[in-house]
Design a protein around this motif. Structure first.
Motif, mmCIF file in Angstrom:
data_model
loop_
_atom_site.group_PDB
_atom_site.id
_atom_site.type_symbol
_atom_site.label_atom_id
_atom_site.label_comp_id
_atom_site.label_asym_id
_atom_site.label_seq_id
_atom_site.Cartn_x
_atom_site.Cartn_y
_atom_site.Cartn_z
ATOM 1 N N LYS A 30 0.876 -1.177 0.000
ATOM 2 C CA LYS A 30 0.000 0.000 0.000
ATOM 3 C C LYS A 30 0.907 1.220 0.000
ATOM 4 O O LYS A 30 1.721 1.396 0.905
ATOM 5 N N HIS A 31 0.769 2.009 -1.025
ATOM 6 C CA HIS A 31 1.727 3.083 -1.285
ATOM 7 C C HIS A 31 1.001 4.425 -1.215
ATOM 8 O O HIS A 31 0.226 4.772 -2.109
ATOM 9 N N ALA A 32 1.246 5.123 -0.109
ATOM 10 C CA ALA A 32 0.632 6.432 0.082
ATOM 11 C C ALA A 32 1.554 7.486 -0.492
ATOM 12 O O ALA A 32 2.510 7.934 0.135
ATOM 13 N N LEU A 64 -2.843 7.639 -3.508
ATOM 14 C CA LEU A 64 -2.764 6.333 -2.842
ATOM 15 C C LEU A 64 -3.080 5.226 -3.849
ATOM 16 O O LEU A 64 -4.017 5.329 -4.629
ATOM 17 N N HIS A 65 -2.265 4.170 -3.831
ATOM 18 C CA HIS A 65 -2.529 3.023 -4.700
ATOM 19 C C HIS A 65 -1.959 1.783 -4.038
ATOM 20 O O HIS A 65 -1.278 1.870 -3.007
ATOM 21 N N TYR A 66 -2.244 0.652 -4.622
ATOM 22 C CA TYR A 66 -1.753 -0.627 -4.115
ATOM 23 C C TYR A 66 -0.875 -1.243 -5.188
ATOM 24 O O TYR A 66 -1.330 -1.429 -6.321
ATOM 25 N N ASP A 67 0.363 -1.561 -4.854
ATOM 26 C CA ASP A 67 1.265 -2.186 -5.809
ATOM 27 C C ASP A 67 1.184 -3.700 -5.639
ATOM 28 O O ASP A 67 1.568 -4.243 -4.601
ATOM 29 N N PHE A 68 0.658 -4.330 -6.657
ATOM 30 C CA PHE A 68 0.441 -5.783 -6.640
ATOM 31 C C PHE A 68 1.613 -6.426 -7.379
ATOM 32 O O PHE A 68 1.893 -6.075 -8.522
HETATM 33 MN MN MN Z 1 3.748 2.478 -6.081
#
Ligand code: MN
Length: 158
Positions: free
Chosen positions: A15-17, A21-25
């Motif tokens: 989880k990258h704030a 904000l996004h989620y790196d899968f």
């Molecule tokens: Mn990222």
């Protein structure tokens, strides 16, 4: 913590704030972490498709990274390991990066069961994919349950 396993390949969701904000899968494939940035994060509802933008590969060692990326650097902001575990391909379902169709099982602390990642558009260096939960015993309607809200925390530090 060492998340690298000799047996089954790992996956991680960071989880990258940052500004957005996004989620790196990330899925460990051929010795690297193949990576997608998911602005809205993964969803357990099989009727919901989440945009997943393919981004640059990361080294396997990055899977356990949590911390602050300093201002001025690419991706400045905070990173937590939101989920990790192992993935495996699914018998009789496609798993082909170049064809843009990956079906896999996740055995994470939070994400479980079967998933599809399907490429919809090849735009220059940032191909667009969709992450979609396959309907199984681990899928849940978003109207009833949102795992991003129920389980916002790190799996390493909490
Ligand atoms: Mn990222």
């Amino acid at each position: 913590m060492n998340l690298i396993s000799n047996s089954e390949p790992i996956f991680v969701v960071q989880k990258h704030a940052t500004l957005h904000l996004h989620y790196d899968f990330r899925l460990a494939i051929d010795g690297v972490l193949k990576s997608w940035a998911i602005p809205k994060g993964p969803c357990l509802d099989s009727k919901i498709k989440r945009l997943a933008v393919e981004v640059e590969d990361h080294p396997l060692e990055y899977a356990s990274f949590e911390g602050i990326i300093p201002k001025g650097q690419y991706g400045a902001g905070s990173v937590i390991v939101w989920d990790y575990g192992h993935w495996s391909s699914i018998k009789n379902l496609p798993f082909n990066l170049s064809k843009g169709h990956l079906s896999f099982n996740l055995q994470g602390k939070k994400l479980q069961g079967s998933w599809n990642l399907i490429r919809i558009q090849k735009i220059r260096d940032k191909p667009q994919w969709l992450l979609i939960k396959i309907n199984d015993e681990f899928s849940r309607p978003l109207t009833e349950y949102d795992i991003l809200i129920d389980k916002p925390e790190s799996v390493l530090t909490s």
